[in-house]
Design a protein around this motif. Sequence first.
Motif, PDB file in Angstrom:
ATOM      1  N   MET A  53     -10.984   2.402  -0.685  1.00 22.43           N
ATOM      2  CA  MET A  53     -10.034   1.329  -1.017  1.00 22.43           C
ATOM      3  C   MET A  53     -10.341   0.021  -0.306  1.00 22.43           C
ATOM      4  O   MET A  53      -9.621  -0.960  -0.467  1.00 22.43           O
ATOM      5  CB  MET A  53      -8.615   1.781  -0.660  1.00 22.43           C
ATOM      6  N   ARG A  54     -11.378   0.003   0.512  1.00 18.53           N
ATOM      7  CA  ARG A  54     -11.670  -1.217   1.272  1.00 18.53           C
ATOM      8  C   ARG A  54     -11.929  -2.442   0.384  1.00 18.53           C
ATOM      9  O   ARG A  54     -11.386  -3.516   0.654  1.00 18.53           O
ATOM     10  CB  ARG A  54     -12.867  -0.978   2.196  1.00 18.53           C
ATOM     11  N   PHE A 104       0.838  -1.200   0.000  1.00 18.90           N
ATOM     12  CA  PHE A 104       0.000   0.000   0.000  1.00 18.90           C
ATOM     13  C   PHE A 104       0.875   1.253   0.000  1.00 18.90           C
ATOM     14  O   PHE A 104       0.599   2.240  -0.709  1.00 18.90           O
ATOM     15  CB  PHE A 104      -0.919   0.010   1.225  1.00 18.90           C
ATOM     16  N   PHE A 114      -6.290  10.702   3.690  1.00 17.04           N
ATOM     17  CA  PHE A 114      -6.139   9.257   3.520  1.00 17.04           C
ATOM     18  C   PHE A 114      -7.158   8.498   4.378  1.00 17.04           C
ATOM     19  O   PHE A 114      -7.791   7.549   3.912  1.00 17.04           O
ATOM     20  CB  PHE A 114      -4.722   8.836   3.908  1.00 17.04           C
ATOM     21  N   ARG A 115      -7.304   8.946   5.623  1.00 16.41           N
ATOM     22  CA  ARG A 115      -8.157   8.221   6.573  1.00 16.41           C
ATOM     23  C   ARG A 115      -9.641   8.282   6.203  1.00 16.41           C
ATOM     24  O   ARG A 115     -10.358   7.273   6.317  1.00 16.41           O
ATOM     25  CB  ARG A 115      -7.936   8.806   7.986  1.00 16.41           C
ATOM     26  N   LEU A 162      -6.440   2.753  -6.389  1.00 15.53           N
ATOM     27  CA  LEU A 162      -6.228   4.179  -6.105  1.00 15.53           C
ATOM     28  C   LEU A 162      -6.604   5.051  -7.299  1.00 15.53           C
ATOM     29  O   LEU A 162      -7.038   6.201  -7.127  1.00 15.53           O
ATOM     30  CB  LEU A 162      -4.761   4.416  -5.730  1.00 15.53           C
ATOM     31  N   ILE A 221      -9.547   8.305   1.117  1.00 19.81           N
ATOM     32  CA  ILE A 221      -8.940   7.226   0.327  1.00 19.81           C
ATOM     33  C   ILE A 221      -9.249   5.853   0.912  1.00 19.81           C
ATOM     34  O   ILE A 221      -9.682   4.942   0.199  1.00 19.81           O
ATOM     35  CB  ILE A 221      -7.412   7.451   0.229  1.00 19.81           C
ATOM     36  N   TRP A 222      -9.013   5.697   2.213  1.00 16.85           N
ATOM     37  CA  TRP A 222      -9.142   4.371   2.823  1.00 16.85           C
ATOM     38  C   TRP A 222     -10.553   3.784   2.691  1.00 16.85           C
ATOM     39  O   TRP A 222     -10.705   2.599   2.316  1.00 16.85           O
ATOM     40  CB  TRP A 222      -8.709   4.409   4.275  1.00 16.85           C
ATOM     41  N   PRO A 223     -11.640   4.536   2.963  1.00 17.10           N
ATOM     42  CA  PRO A 223     -12.980   3.930   2.773  1.00 17.10           C
ATOM     43  C   PRO A 223     -13.233   3.459   1.348  1.00 17.10           C
ATOM     44  O   PRO A 223     -13.880   2.415   1.156  1.00 17.10           O
ATOM     45  CB  PRO A 223     -13.923   5.080   3.156  1.00 17.10           C
ATOM     46  N   SER A 249      -8.617  -3.560  -1.012  1.00 18.39           N
ATOM     47  CA  SER A 249      -7.775  -4.084   0.067  1.00 18.39           C
ATOM     48  C   SER A 249      -8.238  -5.472   0.488  1.00 18.39           C
ATOM     49  O   SER A 249      -7.414  -6.356   0.768  1.00 18.39           O
ATOM     50  CB  SER A 249      -7.822  -3.132   1.263  1.00 18.39           C
ATOM     51  N   TRP A 272      -2.987  13.041   6.241  1.00 15.90           N
ATOM     52  CA  TRP A 272      -3.459  11.850   6.947  1.00 15.90           C
ATOM     53  C   TRP A 272      -4.986  11.788   6.967  1.00 15.90           C
ATOM     54  O   TRP A 272      -5.578  10.729   6.782  1.00 15.90           O
ATOM     55  CB  TRP A 272      -2.908  11.834   8.365  1.00 15.90           C
TER      56      TRP A 272
END
Length: 318
Positions: free
Chosen positions: A231-232, A110, A223-224, A201, A227-229, A235, A220
């Motif tokens: 990318m679940r 990642f 990303f938190r 991404l 991006i992260w939701p 991932s 951060w």
Amino acid sequence: MTTTTAPPSKPSVRRTAATPKAGMTRKRREALAAYAFLAPDLLGLLAFVAVPMVLALGVAFFKVDGFGNYQYVGLANYKLMGSDDQLWASLKITAIYVVSFVPIAFVISFGLAMLVRNHFRGIGWVRSAFFLPHVVSLVVVGLIWQFLLVDKRGAVSKLLAPFGLGDVSFLGTPSLALGTYVVISVWFVMGYQMLVLLAGLKDVPKELEDAAQIDGASAWQRFRFVIWPLMRPTSFFVVVNSTIGAVTGLQAFDLVFVLTKGGPARATSTVVLYIYEQAFTFNNIGYAAALTTVVVGILVLCTGLMFAFTKGGRFSED
């Protein structure tokens, strides 16, 4: 004088009306094309996965010595597992390998995907360099690292000599061999996982990140919460594939077989390697088949639980 007129061309009207019924509709042609494209993979799965699994399930109820002798033993092969200490040791080593390899590989992959996400000069070379180990045969990878890690004379020993670590035997010390195996596995697989995550991404809308940045979100926070939701699902796909590969993939056998053959002192004896030993070293093919069915069952159960708890990788999202 009377004139006669030719009758209307009814046959042509009938042919025009009957044409759509005689030919295939576009939807049906597309469906046939889809089945034609899927057929090679389906035949491959049947020939190399489904049929061997069914045969393994049947052989598990026999005592097979490898010389054509079959003796029905019922559930004896399964009962033998309870008293097989080496089997439980191999399962423990496999579990340690999975819980260390999967998260480390995911985090590093990642990070690499985030690193090569934006365009910069030479980005194609950088991505190729990270992906290059994955196109090399695992046997070659194992031989290369075996050469690099030769005790006292290998390149790694010479690099670490100024730090007083030149005499460390990474593949010959039981407490270090499994960790070394994990590091090499991560190095091999991180390029592939990086590309998969990079594709995910690319689907994250840039407008959302720009809007968050305008609202004052830090890197951060972007990303938190952005991006992260999104990318679940990607991932989840990477983690599931990584887990399956760590238990039954090529790296679970080819790499460890070339590097250590399960040693030293069986410190890297994975369950797949143990099954191979039972089948082709001790000729306990029936017992090996029984072990295979149990390992596949455990893997299917774990994967099913992962799908259930994450709602198929969608987590709490609809």
